[in-house]
Design a protein around this motif. Structure first.
Motif, PDB file in Angstrom:
ATOM      1  N   PRO A 109       0.790  -1.234   0.000  1.00 46.86           N
ATOM      2  CA  PRO A 109       0.000   0.000   0.000  1.00 46.86           C
ATOM      3  C   PRO A 109       0.820   1.282   0.000  1.00 46.86           C
ATOM      4  CG  PRO A 109       0.046  -0.956   2.192  1.00 46.86           C
ATOM      5  CD  PRO A 109       0.699  -1.946   1.282  1.00 46.86           C
ATOM      6  N   GLU A 110       2.126   1.205   0.259  1.00 52.36           N
ATOM      7  CA  GLU A 110       2.947   2.408   0.293  1.00 52.36           C
ATOM      8  C   GLU A 110       4.396   2.031   0.004  1.00 52.36           C
ATOM      9  OE1 GLU A 110       3.255   4.162   4.242  1.00 52.36           O
ATOM     10  OE2 GLU A 110       2.560   2.266   5.121  1.00 52.36           O
ATOM     11  N   PRO A 111       5.192   2.991  -0.487  1.00 52.49           N
ATOM     12  CA  PRO A 111       6.602   2.705  -0.745  1.00 52.49           C
ATOM     13  C   PRO A 111       7.357   2.517   0.561  1.00 52.49           C
ATOM     14  CG  PRO A 111       6.146   5.026  -1.094  1.00 52.49           C
ATOM     15  CD  PRO A 111       4.817   4.367  -0.866  1.00 52.49           C
ATOM     16  N   ALA A 112       8.474   1.813   0.484  1.00 58.39           N
ATOM     17  CA  ALA A 112       9.241   1.473   1.680  1.00 58.39           C
ATOM     18  C   ALA A 112      10.636   2.070   1.622  1.00 58.39           C
ATOM     19  CB  ALA A 112       9.319  -0.039   1.837  1.00 58.39           C
ATOM     20  N   ASP A 113      11.151   2.427   2.780  1.00 59.43           N
ATOM     21  CA  ASP A 113      12.513   2.947   2.859  1.00 59.43           C
ATOM     22  C   ASP A 113      13.540   1.826   2.745  1.00 59.43           C
ATOM     23  OD1 ASP A 113      11.841   5.797   3.471  1.00 59.43           O
ATOM     24  OD2 ASP A 113      10.849   4.823   5.171  1.00 59.43           O
ATOM     25  N   LEU A 114      13.158   0.615   3.121  1.00 59.02           N
ATOM     26  CA  LEU A 114      13.995  -0.562   2.894  1.00 59.02           C
ATOM     27  C   LEU A 114      13.116  -1.674   2.334  1.00 59.02           C
ATOM     28  CD1 LEU A 114      16.816  -1.920   3.186  1.00 59.02           C
ATOM     29  CD2 LEU A 114      15.963  -2.896   5.333  1.00 59.02           C
ATOM     30  N   VAL A 115      13.507  -2.204   1.183  1.00 63.90           N
ATOM     31  CA  VAL A 115      12.838  -3.367   0.589  1.00 63.90           C
ATOM     32  C   VAL A 115      13.831  -4.516   0.611  1.00 63.90           C
ATOM     33  CG1 VAL A 115      11.723  -4.314  -1.450  1.00 63.90           C
ATOM     34  CG2 VAL A 115      11.375  -1.911  -0.856  1.00 63.90           C
ATOM     35  N   ALA A 136      10.182  -4.472  -7.406  1.00 61.32           N
ATOM     36  CA  ALA A 136      10.660  -4.196  -6.051  1.00 61.32           C
ATOM     37  C   ALA A 136      11.267  -2.799  -5.960  1.00 61.32           C
ATOM     38  CB  ALA A 136      11.673  -5.249  -5.628  1.00 61.32           C
ATOM     39  N   LEU A 137      11.946  -2.380  -7.018  1.00 62.19           N
ATOM     40  CA  LEU A 137      12.542  -1.046  -7.020  1.00 62.19           C
ATOM     41  C   LEU A 137      11.457   0.034  -7.086  1.00 62.19           C
ATOM     42  CD1 LEU A 137      15.240   0.366  -6.900  1.00 62.19           C
ATOM     43  CD2 LEU A 137      15.432   0.140  -9.380  1.00 62.19           C
ATOM     44  N   GLU A 138      10.371  -0.257  -7.794  1.00 62.58           N
ATOM     45  CA  GLU A 138       9.243   0.689  -7.825  1.00 62.58           C
ATOM     46  C   GLU A 138       8.612   0.850  -6.439  1.00 62.58           C
ATOM     47  OE1 GLU A 138       6.553  -0.822 -10.692  1.00 62.58           O
ATOM     48  OE2 GLU A 138       7.807  -0.311 -12.432  1.00 62.58           O
ATOM     49  N   TRP A 139       8.670  -0.197  -5.628  1.00 60.02           N
ATOM     50  CA  TRP A 139       8.115  -0.146  -4.275  1.00 60.02           C
ATOM     51  C   TRP A 139       9.085   0.492  -3.284  1.00 60.02           C
ATOM     52  CZ3 TRP A 139       6.685  -5.994  -4.828  1.00 60.02           C
ATOM     53  CH2 TRP A 139       5.550  -6.116  -5.644  1.00 60.02           C
ATOM     54  N   THR A 140      10.288   0.829  -3.734  1.00 61.09           N
ATOM     55  CA  THR A 140      11.292   1.455  -2.883  1.00 61.09           C
ATOM     56  C   THR A 140      11.140   2.972  -2.950  1.00 61.09           C
ATOM     57  OG1 THR A 140      12.804  -0.375  -3.413  1.00 61.09           O
ATOM     58  CG2 THR A 140      13.762   1.577  -2.380  1.00 61.09           C
ATOM     59  N   ALA A 141      11.065   3.618  -1.817  1.00 55.07           N
ATOM     60  CA  ALA A 141      10.901   5.069  -1.782  1.00 55.07           C
ATOM     61  C   ALA A 141      12.149   5.758  -2.331  1.00 55.07           C
ATOM     62  CB  ALA A 141      10.652   5.525  -0.347  1.00 55.07           C
TER      63      ALA A 141
END
Length: 261
Positions: A109-115, A136-141
């Motif tokens: 639901p939101e980007p992450a500072d660490l994936v 996964a990179l798209e989900w990384t803030a």
């Protein structure tokens, strides 16, 4: 300790939901130095992040590493499609948002500072690695970090798997493709030296079987025999002073996403 299979039998195909898999996994964890070494490095990476708002663990497994990392973040999101692993995951990380979908259908639901994408690419066809890591990179803030962890292709563990299955995993070509497509990010490929040790041959063979399963022996026309695996363990991993040691060096791809958040 006696093995549960006869030496002439083919090595087992260990399903992640089976008792045999859980037993082998626990034997591996009991004898490896993986957690203290990898957790120490993960702690350094977390400390260097500009923000520690959200952790996203993709393929979180039983949640041991998720729980360790999650202590440093405001919120934790974990993706784990295996029901057997999710049962342990929710116990280890009771406050995490757990998504049961496979990676290709998950929608954090939101980007992450660490994936964190650790030991997952074995189960993804190699041509699809670039797409999986791209998502996964798209989900990384922006300004955040994506970690991709896999066995080093030249580790004793992976040389054994390649010997019996012909399968070889290597993050190197993936790094080259990522750099060519998205050069604005920072890429670093690190190596962590890890070892599994046991005084018992039967346990060493059980763990070697667990390691070889990463190459999906069910897809082989003829699975190698338990006897052949035992001979390999004796020849390559027996220590002069007694006992057995299997190196399982890991590669850690550290991708720092460009931008600020």
């Amino acid at each position: 300790m006696e093995t549960r299979t006869k030496n002439g039998d083919p090595i087992r195909v260990l399903d992640v939901s089976s008792a045999e898999y859980r037993r082998a996994f626990e034997l591996f964890l009991a004898g490896t130095d993986e957690k203290p070494i990898t957790h120490a490095r993960l702690g350094e990476i977390v400390a260097a992040l500009p923000h520690r708002r959200v952790l996203l663990d993709l393929g979180a497994g039983d949640g041991r590493t998720t729980a360790y990392l999650g202590r440093s973040f405001d919120r934790t999101i974990a993706v784990e499609p295996s029901a057997a692993m999710r049962e342990k995951l929710v116990t280890a990380c009771p406050d995490a948002l757990v998504l049961p979908e496979p990676l290709d259908r998950a929608c954090p639901p939101e980007p992450a500072d660490l994936v964190h994408l650790s030991h997952v690419l074995y189960y993804v066809p190699v041509p699809d690695w670039i797409g999986t890591v791209g998502r996964a990179l798209e989900w990384t803030a922006p300004g955040g970090t994506l970690l991709v962890v896999l066995q080093n292709p030249e580790s004793p563990c992976m040389r054994m798997a390649a010997h019996f299955t012909g399968v070889r995993y290597d993050l190197g070509p993936l790094v080259d493709r990522l750099r060519a497509r998205q050069s604005e990010h920072d890429y670093a490929l690190e190596t962590l030296e890890l070892h599994y040790r046991t005084p018992d041959l039967a346990e060493a063979v059980d763990v070697a079987e667990f390691m070889v399963n990463v190459a999906e022996p069910a897809a082989l026309d003829h699975r190698p025999s338990r006897a052949a695996l035992t001979d390999y363990v004796r020849e390559h991993f027996e220590l002069p002073a007694g006992g057995y040691a299997i190196g399982h060096t890991q590669d850690m791809l550290v991708i720092r996403r460009a931008g600020r958040s």
